[in-house]
Design a protein around this motif. Structure first.
Motif, short mmCIF file in Angstrom:
data_model
loop_
_atom_site.label_atom_id
_atom_site.label_comp_id
_atom_site.label_asym_id
_atom_site.label_seq_id
_atom_site.Cartn_x
_atom_site.Cartn_y
_atom_site.Cartn_z
N ASN A 93 28.07 -0.72 4.99
CA ASN A 93 26.79 -1.25 5.48
C ASN A 93 25.72 -1.07 4.41
O ASN A 93 25.11 -0.01 4.29
N MET A 94 25.50 -2.12 3.64
CA MET A 94 24.46 -2.16 2.62
C MET A 94 23.48 -3.24 3.03
O MET A 94 23.81 -4.43 3.01
N HIS A 95 22.27 -2.85 3.43
CA HIS A 95 21.35 -3.89 3.87
C HIS A 95 20.05 -3.87 3.07
O HIS A 95 19.62 -2.85 2.55
N TYR A 96 19.46 -5.05 2.95
CA TYR A 96 18.18 -5.27 2.29
C TYR A 96 17.05 -4.67 3.12
O TYR A 96 17.19 -4.45 4.33
N GLU A 97 15.91 -4.44 2.48
CA GLU A 97 14.69 -4.03 3.20
C GLU A 97 13.50 -4.65 2.47
O GLU A 97 13.08 -4.15 1.42
N CYS A 98 12.97 -5.71 3.03
CA CYS A 98 11.78 -6.36 2.46
C CYS A 98 10.56 -5.48 2.74
O CYS A 98 10.26 -5.20 3.90
N GLU A 99 9.87 -5.06 1.68
CA GLU A 99 8.74 -4.14 1.85
C GLU A 99 7.55 -4.55 0.98
O GLU A 99 7.72 -5.00 -0.15
N LEU A 100 6.36 -4.34 1.51
CA LEU A 100 5.15 -4.46 0.72
C LEU A 100 4.99 -3.18 -0.10
O LEU A 100 5.01 -2.08 0.45
N ALA A 101 4.86 -3.34 -1.42
CA ALA A 101 4.68 -2.20 -2.31
C ALA A 101 3.23 -2.13 -2.76
O ALA A 101 2.66 -3.13 -3.22
N VAL A 102 2.64 -0.96 -2.62
CA VAL A 102 1.24 -0.72 -2.96
C VAL A 102 1.17 0.08 -4.26
O VAL A 102 1.78 1.15 -4.35
N VAL A 103 0.46 -0.42 -5.25
CA VAL A 103 0.35 0.25 -6.54
C VAL A 103 -1.03 0.89 -6.67
O VAL A 103 -2.06 0.22 -6.50
N ILE A 104 -1.04 2.18 -6.93
CA ILE A 104 -2.29 2.93 -7.07
C ILE A 104 -2.93 2.62 -8.43
O ILE A 104 -2.25 2.58 -9.46
N GLY A 105 -4.27 2.44 -8.42
CA GLY A 105 -4.97 2.05 -9.63
C GLY A 105 -5.78 3.14 -10.28
O GLY A 105 -6.08 3.08 -11.48
N ARG A 106 -6.18 4.16 -9.50
CA ARG A 106 -6.94 5.27 -10.09
C ARG A 106 -6.65 6.54 -9.32
O ARG A 106 -6.15 6.49 -8.19
N GLN A 107 -6.93 7.66 -9.95
CA GLN A 107 -6.57 8.94 -9.37
C GLN A 107 -7.21 9.11 -7.99
O GLN A 107 -8.40 8.85 -7.80
N ALA A 108 -6.41 9.58 -7.05
CA ALA A 108 -6.86 9.71 -5.66
C ALA A 108 -6.53 11.10 -5.14
O ALA A 108 -5.37 11.51 -5.12
N LYS A 109 -7.54 11.81 -4.71
CA LYS A 109 -7.37 13.15 -4.14
C LYS A 109 -8.27 13.27 -2.94
O LYS A 109 -9.48 13.02 -3.01
#
Length: 244
Positions: A93-109
């Motif tokens: 059982n190998m299945h795909y997973e369509c996902e929205l990927a969010v890329v961070i642009g600046r340091q976040a704390k």
């Protein structure tokens, strides 16, 4: 703006989407078939969400989580558009997973939910294949489930955050050999993008190039060697991958 990273004639270029074709910063235009597509960003730390859609949790007979179920992915997993992913011989059982990927642009704390969007560089598509045979339990994915080499195509494009009006209302679809097999919307996430950034940054620092894979909706089925899988998110593009 849609940006990509590609290899062409032995060099790596930043590329842009135009009506004429793939355009490099030096003005050269080539066909998308003539380049090797790389992941659109060089991923630093990748945070991946398990069971972040109610319907997907139900599909797998798991209870929806009360807190984000987060695991890490290594850089070895990422490949680009038109790449190839191996199906292990012992997997049933190998299945795909369509996902929205969010890329961070600046340091976040310690970022608040209200301010979270200010820290996003852009969005891309991920197909985070799962090898279910190796799953230990629902809250702790086995390393072999989500960290196999070349098991997570991302791309083709990184779309600037300002070009996506509402990332929490984007249709997602997956096609296997031209047949639509998965459809959902980011509006159905259990934990929204701002909540995830608030949660993660509350106990660790997020840095530019870090990426969050936000989970997948229901509709995942087994894929076989030879299958062509296209994951699509409206406004971002179509990501093609072949299983071998």
């Amino acid at each position: 703006m849609k940006m990509a990273r590609v290899a062409y004639e032995g060099r790596i270029y930043q590329a842009f989407d135009t009506e004429e074709g793939i355009k490099f910063a030096n003005g050269q235009i080539v066909s998308e078939q003539d380049v090797v597509w790389l992941p659109p960003v060089e991923v630093k730390t990748c945070f991946a969400l398990g069971l972040n859609y109610f319907d997907h949790a139900s599909e797998l007979d798991f209870q929806a989580p009360k807190e984000p179920l987060v695991f890490l992915k290594g850089p070895n997993t990422f490949i680009g558009h038109r790449g190839f992913t191996k199906r292990p011989e012992d997997v049933t059982n190998m299945h795909y997973e369509c996902e929205l990927a969010v890329v961070i642009g600046r340091q976040a704390k310690e970022v608040s939910e209200a301010d979270a969007y200010d820290y996003i560089l852009g969005y891309t598509i991920a197909n985070d294949y799962a090898f279910r045979d190796y799953l230990e339990n629902y809250y702790r994915p086995n390393l072999r489930v989500k960290n196999r080499d070349d098991s997570t195509p991302i791309g083709p494009w990184l779309v600037s955050a300002e070009d996506i009006e509402d990332p929490m209302n984007l249709p997602l679809r997956t096609y296997v050999n031209g047949e639509k097999v998965q459809e959902g919307s980011t509006k159905d996430m259990i934990f929204s993008i701002p909540k995830l950034i608030e949660y993660l940054s509350s106990f660790m620092t997020l840095n530019p190039g870090d990426m969050i894979l936000t989970g997948t909706p229901k509709g995942t089925v087994d894929t076989k060697a030879g299958d062509e899988v296209i994951t699509e998110i409206e406004g971002i593009g179509r990501l093609k991958n072949t299983v071998y």
